[in-house]
Write a protein that holds these residues in place. Structure first.
Motif, PDB file in Angstrom:
ATOM      1  N   CYS A  31     -23.286  58.850   7.927  1.00  0.00           N
ATOM      2  CA  CYS A  31     -24.683  58.738   7.487  1.00  0.00           C
ATOM      3  C   CYS A  31     -25.401  60.082   7.486  1.00  0.00           C
ATOM      4  CB  CYS A  31     -25.434  57.722   8.341  1.00  0.00           C
ATOM      5  SG  CYS A  31     -25.498  58.127  10.084  1.00  0.00           S
ATOM      6  N   CYS A  32     -24.762  61.122   8.016  1.00  0.00           N
ATOM      7  CA  CYS A  32     -25.358  62.462   8.021  1.00  0.00           C
ATOM      8  C   CYS A  32     -24.767  63.341   6.914  1.00  0.00           C
ATOM      9  CB  CYS A  32     -25.149  63.128   9.373  1.00  0.00           C
ATOM     10  SG  CYS A  32     -26.023  62.313  10.719  1.00  0.00           S
ATOM     11  N   VAL A  36     -31.702  63.090   3.092  1.00  0.00           N
ATOM     12  CA  VAL A  36     -32.471  62.200   3.968  1.00  0.00           C
ATOM     13  C   VAL A  36     -33.922  62.093   3.505  1.00  0.00           C
ATOM     14  CG1 VAL A  36     -33.311  61.878   6.305  1.00  0.00           C
ATOM     15  CG2 VAL A  36     -31.027  62.771   5.932  1.00  0.00           C
ATOM     16  N   CYS A  83     -25.679  66.744   5.128  1.00  0.00           N
ATOM     17  CA  CYS A  83     -27.077  67.049   5.431  1.00  0.00           C
ATOM     18  C   CYS A  83     -27.189  68.482   5.939  1.00  0.00           C
ATOM     19  CB  CYS A  83     -27.571  66.070   6.505  1.00  0.00           C
ATOM     20  SG  CYS A  83     -29.190  66.511   7.183  1.00  0.00           S
ATOM     21  N   PHE A  85     -28.754  69.744   8.213  1.00  0.00           N
ATOM     22  CA  PHE A  85     -28.828  69.903   9.669  1.00  0.00           C
ATOM     23  C   PHE A  85     -27.571  69.439  10.407  1.00  0.00           C
ATOM     24  CE2 PHE A  85     -33.333  69.667   8.373  1.00  0.00           C
ATOM     25  CZ  PHE A  85     -33.747  70.903   8.859  1.00  0.00           C
ATOM     26  N   LEU A  86     -26.577  68.938   9.689  1.00  0.00           N
ATOM     27  CA  LEU A  86     -25.364  68.501  10.379  1.00  0.00           C
ATOM     28  C   LEU A  86     -24.513  69.724  10.723  1.00  0.00           C
ATOM     29  CD1 LEU A  86     -23.829  66.036  11.432  1.00  0.00           C
ATOM     30  CD2 LEU A  86     -22.600  65.980   9.258  1.00  0.00           C
ATOM     31  N   CYS A  92     -26.392  66.632  15.090  1.00  0.00           N
ATOM     32  CA  CYS A  92     -27.587  66.971  14.321  1.00  0.00           C
ATOM     33  C   CYS A  92     -28.312  68.124  15.012  1.00  0.00           C
ATOM     34  CB  CYS A  92     -28.493  65.746  14.253  1.00  0.00           C
ATOM     35  SG  CYS A  92     -30.134  66.124  13.617  1.00  0.00           S
ATOM     36  N   LEU A  94     -31.299  69.174  14.578  1.00  0.00           N
ATOM     37  CA  LEU A  94     -32.678  68.812  14.940  1.00  0.00           C
ATOM     38  C   LEU A  94     -32.699  68.026  16.244  1.00  0.00           C
ATOM     39  CD1 LEU A  94     -34.021  67.681  11.464  1.00  0.00           C
ATOM     40  CD2 LEU A  94     -34.713  69.718  12.745  1.00  0.00           C
ATOM     41  N   LYS A 101     -35.643  63.750  15.252  1.00  0.00           N
ATOM     42  CA  LYS A 101     -34.958  63.597  13.961  1.00  0.00           C
ATOM     43  C   LYS A 101     -35.840  62.769  13.039  1.00  0.00           C
ATOM     44  CE  LYS A 101     -32.065  59.868  15.791  1.00  0.00           C
ATOM     45  NZ  LYS A 101     -30.712  59.426  16.094  1.00  0.00           N
ATOM     46  N   ARG A 104     -35.901  58.149   9.028  1.00  0.00           N
ATOM     47  CA  ARG A 104     -34.782  57.496   8.334  1.00  0.00           C
ATOM     48  C   ARG A 104     -33.491  57.567   9.166  1.00  0.00           C
ATOM     49  NH1 ARG A 104     -29.876  58.828   7.614  1.00  0.00           N
ATOM     50  NH2 ARG A 104     -28.853  59.024   5.607  1.00  0.00           N
TER      51      ARG A 104
END
Ligand code: SF4
Ligand code: SF4
Length: 165
Positions: A31-32, A36, A83, A85-86, A92, A94, A101, A104
């Motif tokens: 999901c990352c 987003v 993403c 930020f991954l 993550c 963040l 984060k 979402r």
């Protein structure tokens, strides 16, 4: 369908099977690997941690964390991107570095939308296909909705999470 009080005075209509369980699987990161959606408040908060011009993009009138090509083979989608930020270690940036984060990201693997004034929550179609954390534990989603659904969602005119990059 079941009406559940998620926060005091904040109810949601649950459209998924109440027996469904969830526990995020280490090292999955599926999901990352996508852009987003950022609600207005998320966009404002993100400015405290990152350069918005570098890390976000506009699409169909909405703001998103952008995807970027990564120089690695793990934690990337088929096109080699994920993403922004991954991090390489699958965490993550963040969350790991700032304890924050986007909304979402808290909601996943759920999807929310508003209809007739009610907040409705279901499992995202893409999560049913790709999320490895569904039905692998004893932790029922319906008993833990406050962890996925921040109160902000009840204040938004249109919290629909189906808007994607
Ligand atoms: S902002 Fe963080 S939690 Fe959200 S998709 Fe990107 S890496 Fe994952
Ligand atoms: S797709 Fe599901 S199991 Fe995989 S990282 Fe996201 S929430 Fe966790």
């Amino acid at each position: 369908m079941k009406r559940v009080e998620v926060h005091p005075g904040r109810e949601a209509i649950v459209e998924f099977d109440p027996g469904l369980t969830f526990e995020c699987v280490d090292d999955c990161t599926w999901c990352c690997q996508h852009g987003v959606l950022l609600y207005e408040e998320d966009f404002a908060n993100l400015a405290d941690y990152a350069d918005l011009a570098e890390t976000t993009t506009s699409f169909r009138g909405e703001e998103f964390v952008r995807r970027e090509g990564k120089d690695r083979e793990e934690h990337v989608d088929e096109d080699g991107a994920a993403c922004y930020f991954l991090r390489d270690d699958g965490l993550c940036a963040l969350h790991a570095e700032h304890g924050w984060k986007p909304t979402r990201c808290s909601i996943f693997p759920l999807a929310v939308r508003k209809r007739d004034g009610d907040l409705r929550v279901d499992v995202r179609e893409s999560a049913r296909e790709h999320c490895e954390g569904l039905d692998v534990s004893e932790r029922r989603l319906i008993d833990n909705l406050e962890a996925f659904l921040p109160e902000l969602l009840w204040e938004l005119d249109d919290p629909d999470t189906r808007r994607e990059l």
